[in-house]
Write a protein that holds these residues in place. Structure first.
Motif, PDB file in Angstrom:
ATOM      1  N   VAL A   1       0.849  -1.193   0.000  1.00  0.00           N
ATOM      2  CA  VAL A   1       0.000   0.000   0.000  1.00  0.00           C
ATOM      3  C   VAL A   1       0.884   1.242   0.000  1.00  0.00           C
ATOM      4  O   VAL A   1       1.787   1.383   0.824  1.00  0.00           O
TER       5      VAL A   1
ATOM      6  N   ASN B   1       0.267   5.412  -0.031  1.00  0.00           N
ATOM      7  CA  ASN B   1      -0.784   6.415   0.032  1.00  0.00           C
ATOM      8  C   ASN B   1      -0.228   7.753   0.492  1.00  0.00           C
ATOM      9  O   ASN B   1       0.925   7.864   0.914  1.00  0.00           O
TER      10      ASN B   1
ATOM     11  N   THR C   1      -6.928  12.595  -0.890  1.00  0.00           N
ATOM     12  CA  THR C   1      -5.945  11.541  -0.630  1.00  0.00           C
ATOM     13  C   THR C   1      -5.814  10.634  -1.843  1.00  0.00           C
ATOM     14  O   THR C   1      -6.677  10.613  -2.724  1.00  0.00           O
ATOM     15  N   TYR C   2      -4.714   9.892  -1.874  1.00  0.00           N
ATOM     16  CA  TYR C   2      -4.544   8.866  -2.899  1.00  0.00           C
ATOM     17  C   TYR C   2      -4.113   7.566  -2.244  1.00  0.00           C
ATOM     18  O   TYR C   2      -3.529   7.557  -1.145  1.00  0.00           O
ATOM     19  N   SER C   3      -4.414   6.466  -2.904  1.00  0.00           N
ATOM     20  CA  SER C   3      -4.056   5.149  -2.398  1.00  0.00           C
ATOM     21  C   SER C   3      -3.751   4.229  -3.570  1.00  0.00           C
ATOM     22  O   SER C   3      -4.495   4.197  -4.552  1.00  0.00           O
TER      23      SER C   3
ATOM     24  N   LYS D   1      -2.831   0.141  -4.159  1.00  0.00           N
ATOM     25  CA  LYS D   1      -2.718  -1.191  -3.577  1.00  0.00           C
ATOM     26  C   LYS D   1      -2.243  -2.147  -4.655  1.00  0.00           C
ATOM     27  O   LYS D   1      -2.839  -2.229  -5.737  1.00  0.00           O
TER      28      LYS D   1
END
Length: 357
Positions: free
Chosen positions: A51, A53, A60-62, A64
């Protein structure tokens, strides 16, 4: 001759601009991965994904990833690319390229990046297909209604002020020539309805280039998925029940090598004398939307397109929006308010997609 990233002036201003041209501009493919409410990730499993982020674009950004990659190197590339995108497209940064475009005097020319040319091309396509309901020059109206970056009012504007703001809207007031932009009227550009989607596409490109085949990228609720999640199944995304004071999933959608964006107006509004005024402004009327659509989810080949189409259909309403979905063969899922209840509507392409997954 006006030159765009993919063609001449006649192509850029043609309402039937080839969709494949636009996709080639946006996708920059190493792999082909098949605006605000945050979808709910409902997939989970025994394998812990990598992950990455952080914060960007006021949200926000993420990322995976269910593959082995050099996490530190990829994290640095992602952070750097997001800085670059903000430097091009953020209206909050006074020296960003788009801020300099917005300060440009009428008639003066300014060279612009290929990235912002591509964004103008996306915006022009959506502007034409939505009959002006999607308009990245709508900023003066948004501010007039008190929904800009520095909200100062919750009052209904005067009709004369609305008419004055509408007079300077419209992408036809922007010209591109030999990589330079010129304005025929004092219009302002705002890519916020497609910039997060573009950022998702760019991060997906970086993740793919790092060697990952299985990942989910999200920026401010706009997503793009490839391969499978940690359980070996499709990434599955929840669609929020559109209520201001709750955070629960109404349904979920499998993302199988697709991008997805959701747009809605149930969290950002004000009321005057019992009348609710949405932050979603219709640039063709100058007023907030009044129809009963509260949430629009769109699947597309790129997140920039999904992002833009979701906003366009949100403004257009169910009837016109679903007609656009039919013409463009778009998978679209709409939630409508019926009194205190919610109903749903979906396009044929969405039903076909769900049947296949």
């Amino acid at each position: 001759m006006v030159q765009t990233p993919n063609g001449t002036a006649s192509e850029w201003n043609n309402p039937r601009i080839a969709k494949q041209q636009l996709l080639e501009t946006l996708m920059k493919p190493i792999l082909i991965w098949l605006f605000v409410i945050t979808p709910v990730l409902v997939a989970c499993g025994p394998v812990e994904p990598i992950v990455i982020n952080g914060n960007t674009m006021g949200t926000t950004y993420s990322v995976k990833i269910v593959d082995k990659v050099d996490q530190d190197a990829l994290s640095n590339k992602i952070a750097q690319r997001l800085v670059e995108i903000n430097d091009l497209m953020s209206t909050y940064l006074p020296n960003s390229e788009i801020s300099r475009i917005n300060r440009l005097a009428v008639g003066a020319g300014m060279p612009i990046s290929s990235e912002n040319q591509a964004m103008l091309e996306v915006a022009r396509l959506l502007y034409q297909q939505s009959a002006g309901k999607f308009d990245i020059t709508v900023g003066p109206l948004v501010r007039l209604w008190g929904f800009g970056p520095d909200p100062t009012t919750t009052a209904v504007p005067a009709e004369s002020d609305i008419a004055a703001a509408r007079a300077i809207l419209g992408l036809e007031k922007i010209n591109l020539e030999r990589g330079q932009i010129r304005k025929t009227h004092p219009v302002e550009l705002d890519f916020s309805a497609i910039a997060k989607g573009y950022a998702v596409d760019e991060l997906a490109r970086l993740v793919s280039a790092a060697g990952a085949n299985n990942y989910l990228v999200e920026v401010g609720g706009e997503l793009r998925a490839a391969g499978r999640n940690q359980t070996g199944t499709s990434w599955r995304i929840g669609i929020e029940r559109p209520e201001a004071n709750t955070r629960s999933a109404l349904t979920s959608i499998p993302l199988d090598n697709m991008a997805m964006a959701t747009s809605g107006d149930y969290r950002n509004y004000f009321e005057v004398d019992g009348v609710r005024y949405s932050h979603t402004i219709d640039p063709t009327t100058g007023y907030p939307i009044t129809h009963n659509v509260v949430s629009v989810t769109v699947l597309a080949e790129t997140a920039a397109l999904a992002d833009g189409y979701a906003t366009a259909i949100d403004v257009m309403g169910a009837e016109s929006g679903m007609e656009l979905a039919r013409r463009q063969n778009l998978p679209v899922f709409v939630i409508l308010r019926s009194g205190s209840e919610f109903t749903t509507q979906s396009s044929a392409a969405f039903d076909e997609y769900m049947s296949a997954h």
